[in-house]
Write an enzyme that holds these catalytic residues in place. Structure first.
Site, PDB file in Angstrom:
ATOM      1  N   ARG A   1       7.432  -5.289   3.074  1.00 32.79           N
ATOM      2  CA  ARG A   1       6.175  -5.954   2.721  1.00 32.79           C
ATOM      3  C   ARG A   1       6.032  -5.877   1.214  1.00 32.79           C
ATOM      4  O   ARG A   1       6.015  -4.797   0.625  1.00 32.79           O
ATOM      5  CB  ARG A   1       4.966  -5.301   3.385  1.00 32.79           C
ATOM      6  CG  ARG A   1       3.673  -6.000   2.920  1.00 32.79           C
ATOM      7  CD  ARG A   1       2.489  -5.673   3.774  1.00 32.79           C
ATOM      8  NE  ARG A   1       1.952  -4.349   3.553  1.00 32.79           N
ATOM      9  CZ  ARG A   1       0.796  -3.920   4.071  1.00 32.79           C
ATOM     10  NH1 ARG A   1       0.080  -4.728   4.842  1.00 32.79           N
ATOM     11  NH2 ARG A   1       0.367  -2.701   3.836  1.00 32.79           N
TER      12      ARG A   1
ATOM     13  N   HIS B   1       0.826  -1.222   0.000  1.00 34.53           N
ATOM     14  CA  HIS B   1       0.000   0.000   0.000  1.00 34.53           C
ATOM     15  C   HIS B   1       0.853   1.262   0.000  1.00 34.53           C
ATOM     16  O   HIS B   1       0.340   2.345  -0.278  1.00 34.53           O
ATOM     17  CB  HIS B   1      -0.938  -0.003   1.206  1.00 34.53           C
ATOM     18  CG  HIS B   1      -1.974  -1.078   1.149  1.00 34.53           C
ATOM     19  ND1 HIS B   1      -2.940  -1.135   0.168  1.00 34.53           N
ATOM     20  CD2 HIS B   1      -2.181  -2.165   1.929  1.00 34.53           C
ATOM     21  CE1 HIS B   1      -3.700  -2.199   0.363  1.00 34.53           C
ATOM     22  NE2 HIS B   1      -3.261  -2.854   1.422  1.00 34.53           N
TER      23      HIS B   1
HETATM   24  C1  3PY Z   1      -3.896  -4.809   7.895  1.00 31.05           C
HETATM   25  O1  3PY Z   1      -4.155  -4.531   9.078  1.00 31.05           O
HETATM   26  O2  3PY Z   1      -4.714  -5.299   7.108  1.00 31.05           O
HETATM   27  C2  3PY Z   1      -2.571  -4.567   7.398  1.00 31.05           C
HETATM   28  O3  3PY Z   1      -2.259  -4.942   6.293  1.00 31.05           O
HETATM   29  C3  3PY Z   1      -1.637  -3.820   8.290  1.00 31.05           C
HETATM   30  O4  3PY Z   1      -0.646  -3.227   7.598  1.00 31.05           O
HETATM   31 MG    MG Z   2      -3.835  -5.715   5.158  1.00 31.09          MG
END
Ligand code: 3PY
Ligand code: MG
Length: 256
Positions: free
Chosen positions: A72, A47
């Site tokens: 990530r 994201h």
């Molecule tokens: C979530 O809480 O879905 C996440 O991906 C946290 O980064």
């Molecule tokens: Mg998430």
């Protein structure tokens, strides 16, 4: 001790790691946060704005502050996991791991044979770790961590099978997506009772099999309670949020 192996060593010794969370794809921002009291910095390619080139430029700057980088990856982009490890990342968080098959595919790119099929080329990592090829090959599976995100109903249903995959070092729970999934899209309530009981269940299952348990926390208070609960890795807040909170606090003091 090199910063690359510091994360695995810390978590194995039972000391929790608090990570900053970065989405602004600018090495200087992660470098600034690395110089604060965080134990690691996480670069978000799902994201956040990081692409591989930005992450590869950021990892050495975080290492210069003596800190390990976690990345990530985008959903299903397992080949990028291996490239990030080559560049010197210490752990890969893979979102939306919903089955043992997902976990095996992911872990295969993180671990060298005989565990997985990671291909050779860790030139940034060997330099940061101060290791020669034979040493790095012998050690890397121990400190290149594969963390499977648990954030759907399907992942909860398949949790024990995911945890049983040998290449998977642990789970990283996403309370936001989990709360959306558990409410069938009706609400986003990462601190709600339903999400908390799912989190507690996943934490307990990881503990029961001796694998790492990590989680994302939106606030410092939540992060503190996760650390006290015994999580090995807690990623807290995010860089843009830190900027906005600092700006708002400063401006409101100036205008008071
Ligand atoms: C979530 O809480 O879905 C996440 O991906 C946290 O980064
Ligand atoms: Mg998430």
């Amino acid at each position: 001790m090199s910063s690359i192996r510091a994360l695995a060593d810390r978590m194995r010794s039972g000391t929790p790691a608090l990570s900053a969370w970065c989405g602004i794809p600018e090495p200087a921002v992660a470098g600034l946060l690395a110089n604060e009291g965080f134990d690691a910095v996480t670069l978000d390619m799902q994201h956040g704005g990081f692409d591989f080139a930005a992450a590869a430029r950021t990892i050495p700057l975080v290492a210069a502050a003596g800190k390990p980088s976690i990345a990530r990856i985008p959903v299903g982009d397992f080949a990028t996991a291996a490239r990030l490890l080559d560049a010197g990342a210490s752990a890969i968080i893979s979102p939306m791991i919903n089955s043992a098959e997902d976990a095996r595919l992911f872990g295969g790119f993180v671990k060298f044979p005989p565990l997985g099929q990671r291909s050779w080329g860790p030139y940034g990592a060997m330099s940061l770790a101060g290791r020669q090829p034979a040493d790095y090959l012998a050690e890397a599976n121990g400190y290149s961590l594969a963390l499977a995100m648990i954030e759907t109903r399907e992942a909860l249903d398949n949790l024990d099978e995911i945890l049983a995959v040998p290449m998977i070092d642990g789970i990283f729970i996403g309370p936001f997506d989990l709360s959306i999934a558990l409410s069938n899209g009706a609400s986003i309530a990462p601190e709600g009772a339903e999400a908390r009981s799912a989190l507690d269940h996943a934490f307990a299952r990881a503990r029961a099999v001796g694998k790492f348990a990590g989680v994302y926390a939106a606030t410092g208070e939540t992060a503190g309670s996760m650390v006290r609960q015994g999580y090995d890795l807690v990623a807290v807040g995010f860089d843009a949020g830190f900027l906005r909170a600092g700006a708002q606090a400063t401006l409101s003091a100036a205008k008071r």
